[in-house]
Design an enzyme around this catalytic site. Structure first.
Site, PDB file in Angstrom:
ATOM      1  N   ARG A  17     -22.216 -15.591  20.465  1.00 55.61           N
ATOM      2  CA  ARG A  17     -23.093 -15.144  19.375  1.00 55.61           C
ATOM      3  C   ARG A  17     -23.114 -16.093  18.186  1.00 55.61           C
ATOM      4  O   ARG A  17     -23.940 -15.956  17.287  1.00 55.61           O
ATOM      5  CB  ARG A  17     -22.700 -13.726  18.926  1.00 55.61           C
ATOM      6  CG  ARG A  17     -23.284 -12.673  19.845  1.00 55.61           C
ATOM      7  CD  ARG A  17     -23.062 -11.291  19.272  1.00 55.61           C
ATOM      8  NE  ARG A  17     -21.691 -10.846  19.496  1.00 55.61           N
ATOM      9  CZ  ARG A  17     -21.096  -9.911  18.772  1.00 55.61           C
ATOM     10  NH1 ARG A  17     -21.720  -9.356  17.752  1.00 55.61           N
ATOM     11  NH2 ARG A  17     -19.864  -9.542  19.041  1.00 55.61           N
ATOM     12  N   LYS A  24     -15.814 -21.095  18.742  1.00 48.09           N
ATOM     13  CA  LYS A  24     -15.955 -20.169  17.609  1.00 48.09           C
ATOM     14  C   LYS A  24     -14.827 -20.294  16.594  1.00 48.09           C
ATOM     15  O   LYS A  24     -15.075 -20.377  15.384  1.00 48.09           O
ATOM     16  CB  LYS A  24     -16.030 -18.730  18.116  1.00 48.09           C
ATOM     17  CG  LYS A  24     -16.042 -17.711  17.002  1.00 48.09           C
ATOM     18  CD  LYS A  24     -16.385 -16.321  17.461  1.00 48.09           C
ATOM     19  CE  LYS A  24     -15.209 -15.618  18.069  1.00 48.09           C
ATOM     20  NZ  LYS A  24     -15.504 -14.182  18.305  1.00 48.09           N
ATOM     21  N   GLN A  76      -6.011 -18.467  29.838  1.00 43.36           N
ATOM     22  CA  GLN A  76      -6.524 -17.285  30.538  1.00 43.36           C
ATOM     23  C   GLN A  76      -7.741 -17.763  31.341  1.00 43.36           C
ATOM     24  O   GLN A  76      -8.781 -18.091  30.768  1.00 43.36           O
ATOM     25  CB  GLN A  76      -6.932 -16.209  29.526  1.00 43.36           C
ATOM     26  CG  GLN A  76      -7.372 -14.919  30.191  1.00 43.36           C
ATOM     27  CD  GLN A  76      -8.086 -13.962  29.219  1.00 43.36           C
ATOM     28  OE1 GLN A  76      -8.613 -14.370  28.180  1.00 43.36           O
ATOM     29  NE2 GLN A  76      -8.124 -12.694  29.577  1.00 43.36           N
ATOM     30  N   ASP A 106     -10.093 -14.934  15.848  1.00 43.63           N
ATOM     31  CA  ASP A 106     -11.354 -14.800  15.114  1.00 43.63           C
ATOM     32  C   ASP A 106     -11.254 -13.764  13.997  1.00 43.63           C
ATOM     33  O   ASP A 106     -12.256 -13.325  13.460  1.00 43.63           O
ATOM     34  CB  ASP A 106     -12.501 -14.462  16.074  1.00 43.63           C
ATOM     35  CG  ASP A 106     -12.334 -13.107  16.743  1.00 43.63           C
ATOM     36  OD1 ASP A 106     -11.344 -12.403  16.463  1.00 43.63           O
ATOM     37  OD2 ASP A 106     -13.210 -12.758  17.559  1.00 43.63           O
ATOM     38  N   ASN A 228     -17.887 -12.915  14.709  1.00 43.63           N
ATOM     39  CA  ASN A 228     -18.567 -13.106  15.997  1.00 43.63           C
ATOM     40  C   ASN A 228     -19.898 -13.829  15.836  1.00 43.63           C
ATOM     41  O   ASN A 228     -20.506 -14.226  16.813  1.00 43.63           O
ATOM     42  CB  ASN A 228     -18.845 -11.751  16.658  1.00 43.63           C
ATOM     43  CG  ASN A 228     -17.557 -11.004  16.938  1.00 43.63           C
ATOM     44  OD1 ASN A 228     -16.711 -11.481  17.678  1.00 43.63           O
ATOM     45  ND2 ASN A 228     -17.387  -9.859  16.311  1.00 43.63           N
ATOM     46  N   ASN A 361     -11.357 -48.934 -20.223  1.00 40.72           N
ATOM     47  CA  ASN A 361     -12.656 -48.277 -20.384  1.00 40.72           C
ATOM     48  C   ASN A 361     -13.656 -48.868 -19.386  1.00 40.72           C
ATOM     49  O   ASN A 361     -13.837 -50.087 -19.321  1.00 40.72           O
ATOM     50  CB  ASN A 361     -13.168 -48.507 -21.812  1.00 40.72           C
ATOM     51  CG  ASN A 361     -14.438 -47.700 -22.063  1.00 40.72           C
ATOM     52  OD1 ASN A 361     -14.375 -46.507 -22.328  1.00 40.72           O
ATOM     53  ND2 ASN A 361     -15.573 -48.352 -21.956  1.00 40.72           N
ATOM     54  N   ASN A 370     -17.712 -52.549  -3.016  1.00 43.86           N
ATOM     55  CA  ASN A 370     -16.511 -52.596  -2.167  1.00 43.86           C
ATOM     56  C   ASN A 370     -16.819 -52.922  -0.714  1.00 43.86           C
ATOM     57  O   ASN A 370     -15.895 -53.160   0.055  1.00 43.86           O
ATOM     58  CB  ASN A 370     -15.754 -51.259  -2.265  1.00 43.86           C
ATOM     59  CG  ASN A 370     -16.611 -50.083  -1.817  1.00 43.86           C
ATOM     60  OD1 ASN A 370     -17.839 -50.126  -1.930  1.00 43.86           O
ATOM     61  ND2 ASN A 370     -15.977 -49.061  -1.306  1.00 43.86           N
ATOM     62  N   SER A 407     -21.455 -56.877 -20.629  1.00 45.84           N
ATOM     63  CA  SER A 407     -22.417 -55.963 -20.003  1.00 45.84           C
ATOM     64  C   SER A 407     -23.353 -56.698 -19.068  1.00 45.84           C
ATOM     65  O   SER A 407     -23.775 -57.814 -19.347  1.00 45.84           O
ATOM     66  CB  SER A 407     -23.272 -55.296 -21.081  1.00 45.84           C
ATOM     67  OG  SER A 407     -22.443 -54.535 -21.908  1.00 45.84           O
ATOM     68  N   ARG A 424     -24.137 -63.360 -16.227  1.00 46.46           N
ATOM     69  CA  ARG A 424     -25.503 -62.844 -16.337  1.00 46.46           C
ATOM     70  C   ARG A 424     -26.397 -63.961 -16.870  1.00 46.46           C
ATOM     71  O   ARG A 424     -25.916 -64.945 -17.446  1.00 46.46           O
ATOM     72  CB  ARG A 424     -25.553 -61.641 -17.276  1.00 46.46           C
ATOM     73  CG  ARG A 424     -25.184 -62.002 -18.694  1.00 46.46           C
ATOM     74  CD  ARG A 424     -25.026 -60.772 -19.579  1.00 46.46           C
ATOM     75  NE  ARG A 424     -24.842 -61.168 -20.961  1.00 46.46           N
ATOM     76  CZ  ARG A 424     -24.148 -60.469 -21.861  1.00 46.46           C
ATOM     77  NH1 ARG A 424     -23.578 -59.338 -21.514  1.00 46.46           N
ATOM     78  NH2 ARG A 424     -24.042 -60.897 -23.094  1.00 46.46           N
TER      79      ARG A 424
HETATM   80  C1  UD1 Z   1     -11.085  -5.197  20.167  1.00 43.42           C
HETATM   81  C2  UD1 Z   1     -10.283  -3.919  20.408  1.00 43.42           C
HETATM   82  C3  UD1 Z   1     -10.889  -2.795  19.571  1.00 43.42           C
HETATM   83  C4  UD1 Z   1     -10.891  -3.183  18.107  1.00 43.42           C
HETATM   84  C5  UD1 Z   1     -11.621  -4.505  17.918  1.00 43.42           C
HETATM   85  C6  UD1 Z   1     -11.419  -4.994  16.517  1.00 43.42           C
HETATM   86  C7  UD1 Z   1      -9.465  -4.022  22.689  1.00 43.42           C
HETATM   87  C8  UD1 Z   1      -9.642  -3.558  24.078  1.00 43.42           C
HETATM   88  N1  UD1 Z   1     -10.344  -3.575  21.804  1.00 43.42           N
HETATM   89  O1  UD1 Z   1     -12.382  -4.939  20.672  1.00 43.42           O
HETATM   90  O2  UD1 Z   1     -10.142  -1.603  19.723  1.00 43.42           O
HETATM   91  O3  UD1 Z   1     -11.517  -2.169  17.336  1.00 43.42           O
HETATM   92  O4  UD1 Z   1     -11.080  -5.525  18.793  1.00 43.42           O
HETATM   93  O5  UD1 Z   1     -12.225  -6.118  16.287  1.00 43.42           O
HETATM   94  O6  UD1 Z   1      -8.529  -4.751  22.418  1.00 43.42           O
HETATM   95  N2  UD1 Z   1     -10.045 -12.043  24.084  1.00 43.42           N
HETATM   96  C9  UD1 Z   1      -9.486 -12.930  24.939  1.00 43.42           C
HETATM   97  N3  UD1 Z   1      -9.582 -12.715  26.280  1.00 43.42           N
HETATM   98  C10 UD1 Z   1     -10.221 -11.628  26.796  1.00 43.42           C
HETATM   99  C11 UD1 Z   1     -10.810 -10.719  25.888  1.00 43.42           C
HETATM  100  C12 UD1 Z   1     -10.701 -10.950  24.537  1.00 43.42           C
HETATM  101  O7  UD1 Z   1      -8.889 -13.922  24.512  1.00 43.42           O
HETATM  102  O8  UD1 Z   1     -10.256 -11.503  28.022  1.00 43.42           O
HETATM  103  C13 UD1 Z   1      -9.935 -12.276  22.629  1.00 43.42           C
HETATM  104  C14 UD1 Z   1     -11.263 -12.566  21.980  1.00 43.42           C
HETATM  105  O9  UD1 Z   1     -11.489 -13.938  21.904  1.00 43.42           O
HETATM  106  C15 UD1 Z   1     -11.103 -11.968  20.598  1.00 43.42           C
HETATM  107  C16 UD1 Z   1     -10.132 -10.826  20.822  1.00 43.42           C
HETATM  108  O10 UD1 Z   1      -9.476 -11.093  22.024  1.00 43.42           O
HETATM  109  O11 UD1 Z   1     -10.507 -12.863  19.694  1.00 43.42           O
HETATM  110  C17 UD1 Z   1     -10.812  -9.482  20.844  1.00 43.42           C
HETATM  111  O12 UD1 Z   1     -11.747  -9.441  21.896  1.00 43.42           O
HETATM  112  P1  UD1 Z   1     -13.152  -8.723  21.731  1.00 43.42           P
HETATM  113  O13 UD1 Z   1     -13.870  -8.868  22.994  1.00 43.42           O
HETATM  114  O14 UD1 Z   1     -13.810  -9.182  20.487  1.00 43.42           O
HETATM  115  O15 UD1 Z   1     -12.689  -7.201  21.569  1.00 43.42           O
HETATM  116  P2  UD1 Z   1     -13.513  -6.060  20.922  1.00 43.42           P
HETATM  117  O16 UD1 Z   1     -14.436  -5.505  21.936  1.00 43.42           O
HETATM  118  O17 UD1 Z   1     -14.079  -6.473  19.628  1.00 43.42           O
HETATM  119 MG    MG Z   2     -14.416  -8.332  18.665  1.00 39.38          MG
END
Ligand code: UD1
Ligand code: MG
Length: 452
Positions: A17, A24, A76, A106, A228, A361, A370, A407, A424
């Site tokens: 997004r 991000k 991951q 984030d 986001n 001055n 430069n 000058s 000059r």
């Molecule tokens: C998550 C929470 C939610 C909370 C919200 C706050 C969970 C299941 N939900 O939801 O309760 O209100 O944050 O903003 O935790 N990420 C990974 N790998 C993944 C999934 C996510 O690294 O497989 C990271 C994302 O980059 C992000 C964070 O985890 O930094 C949160 O993931 P996101 O998908 O934004 O979770 P939300 O649905 O916002």
């Molecule tokens: Mg989120």
């Protein structure tokens, strides 16, 4: 006894997004990437850090290595939910820590004090501590379900019933887990839910089933503000700026229009510093006691000495090192230059790759030339020297102590101390010339000037 801690920072999100080719969490607020703010908070907490990244995250991995060389990287490979992401760091967890903190890269505005509170809840006997917040618009967030003051579950928005969606106490996303139980709890998380993901939030209900205690702490909404989109990035910047301005005012900085001043997270300001409206601080600026930064100045990577006066409309670029009581006036640009105490450069100059001695001055319109198209060269100006207006100092060149430059000179050779350099054209004067010129044109109407 102090408890050991592992902080796991989740950064495997795709950030689609943001509509940007940059990862991000490398977008910046307060002059530093989002993830740098999280790592700074984690650093304050102490202990070890693991950052979970997605596949093909070379740019991010390099940035993390720069920001926190001691942080380990866990990959991951598939994005299958927040619990799955935490388990990417299972080797680190298995090493054994008292506390495991989970943070989102984030979510940059979390404070170290808040992380300490989550850890304190573990020390007080909770197995899981969650950071909640109240919001007028809870759509999209997980809801904290409490009973008799205890946290019993977190329900993701997409899985919540209509009644649960009425709850305004939301999950900020951050969590602390007891280190010795973290793997036991997280490996029990399944993916039977609306999104088919492994939710970290299920840790709460699982801990309860195991007879363990879960608690929720409440933080102000700004601390859990997630980014986001570009709009949310701008909101995070605004929240951070408000914080930085407040901290500067609390520390004794005088700003009559703080809302117009833009700081970086690392801006360092002394006491009795005055910052006039509309000043921008880029990264790496230090301003010492009693200095005044006047309106519309832009500073970056610069050191401003005590009681110096900068601007209005001045530009200090990286490597500008200014001593005490230096005056840098309007439309003066300084880069990579040591400017000693008491130097004045009040108007329309460029001083780059230079050293200027005490009390010198620099006249209006002085330029250090430069760059020769290939290399940068240095200009060395001594103490108590006087550089006349509109002079070009063609580097490499030296002007000695107490020397004068007339000058309009183009200085291409070194000037010894106490000498005068003139470079000059000599002035010619033709007496009566103007009268004769007008006489020769006496009967011709002047063309209207404004038609050019
Ligand atoms: C998550 C929470 C939610 C909370 C919200 C706050 C969970 C299941 N939900 O939801 O309760 O209100 O944050 O903003 O935790 N990420 C990974 N790998 C993944 C999934 C996510 O690294 O497989 C990271 C994302 O980059 C992000 C964070 O985890 O930094 C949160 O993931 P996101 O998908 O934004 O979770 P939300 O649905 O916002
Ligand atoms: Mg989120």
């Amino acid at each position: 006894m102090t408890r050991t801690c592992l902080s796991i920072v989740l950064a495997a999100g795709e950030g689609v997004r943001m509509r940007s080719s940059r990862p991000k969490v490398l977008h910046a607020i307060g002059g530093a990437p989002l993830i740098a703010h999280v790592l700074a908070a984690v650093h304050e907490v102490g202990g070890s850090t693991a950052v979970v990244v997605g596949p093909n995250a070379e740019v991010l991995t390099e940035a993390v290595a720069d920001l926190m060389p001691s942080a380990e990287i866990a990959v991951q490979r598939e994005r299958r939910g927040t619990a799955h992401a935490v388990l990417a760091a299972k080797d680190a967890i298995a090493r054994g820590y008292d506390d495991v903190l989970v943070l989102f890269a984030d979510t940059p505005l979390v404070r170290a004090e808040t992380l300490a509170k989550l850890r304190a809840a573990l020390a007080d006997g909770a197995a899981v501590a969650v950071l909640g917040f109240r919001t007028a618009n809870p759509t999209g967030y997980g809801r904290l379900i409490t009973q008799d003051g205890e946290l019993i579950a977190i329900r993701e928005h997409k899985d919540a019933s209509a009644a649960e969606r009425e709850i305004t106490l939301c999950n900020g996303g951050l969590m602390a887990l007891r280190g010795d139980l973290a793997l036991k709890i997280l490996t029990k998380v399944g993916n039977q839910n609306a999104q088919g993901e492994y939710y970290l939030t299920d840790a709460v209900a699982i801990a309860r089933e195991m007879g363990l205690k879960a608690v929720a702490l409440e933080a102000p909404e700004d601390e859990v503000h997630g980014v986001n989109s570009q709009a949310q990035l701008a909101q995070a910047e605004a929240l951070l700026q408000r914080r930085l301005r407040g901290a500067a005012l609390d520390a004794g900085v005088c700003m009559v229009a703080p809302d117009t001043v833009h700081f970086c997270a690392d801006t360092k300001l002394g006491r009795d510093v005055v910052i006039e409206p509309f000043v921008v601080f880029g990264p790496g600026v230090v301003v010492e006691d009693g200095a005044r930064i006047r309106s519309f100045s832009h500073l970056e990577g610069a050191h401003v000495g005590p009681s110096a006066a900068i601007g209005p409309f001045a530009r200090l670029r990286p490597g500008a090192r200014l001593g005490a009581k230096v005056r840098i006036g309007n439309f003066v640009e300084v880069k990579e230059a040591d400017i000693a105490d008491g130097v004045a450069a009040n108007h329309l100059s460029y001083i780059g790759d230079a050293r200027v001695g005490e009390g010198t001055n620099i006249g209006a319109g002085t330029i250090t030339c430069n760059y020769d198209g290939f290399d940068k060269h240095r200009t060395e100006i001594g103490a108590e020297a006087f550089i006349g207006s509109n002079s070009s100092l063609v580097a490499p060149v030296k002007v000695g102590d107490r020397a004068y430059v007339g000058s309009g000179s183009v200085v291409t050779a070194d000037v010894p101390p106490d000498a005068l350099a003139l470079g000059r054209g000599r002035q010619a004067v033709k007496e009566g010339w103007a009268t004769a010129w007008r006489g020769a044109h006496a009967n011709r109407p002047k063309k209207a000037r404004h038609k050019g």
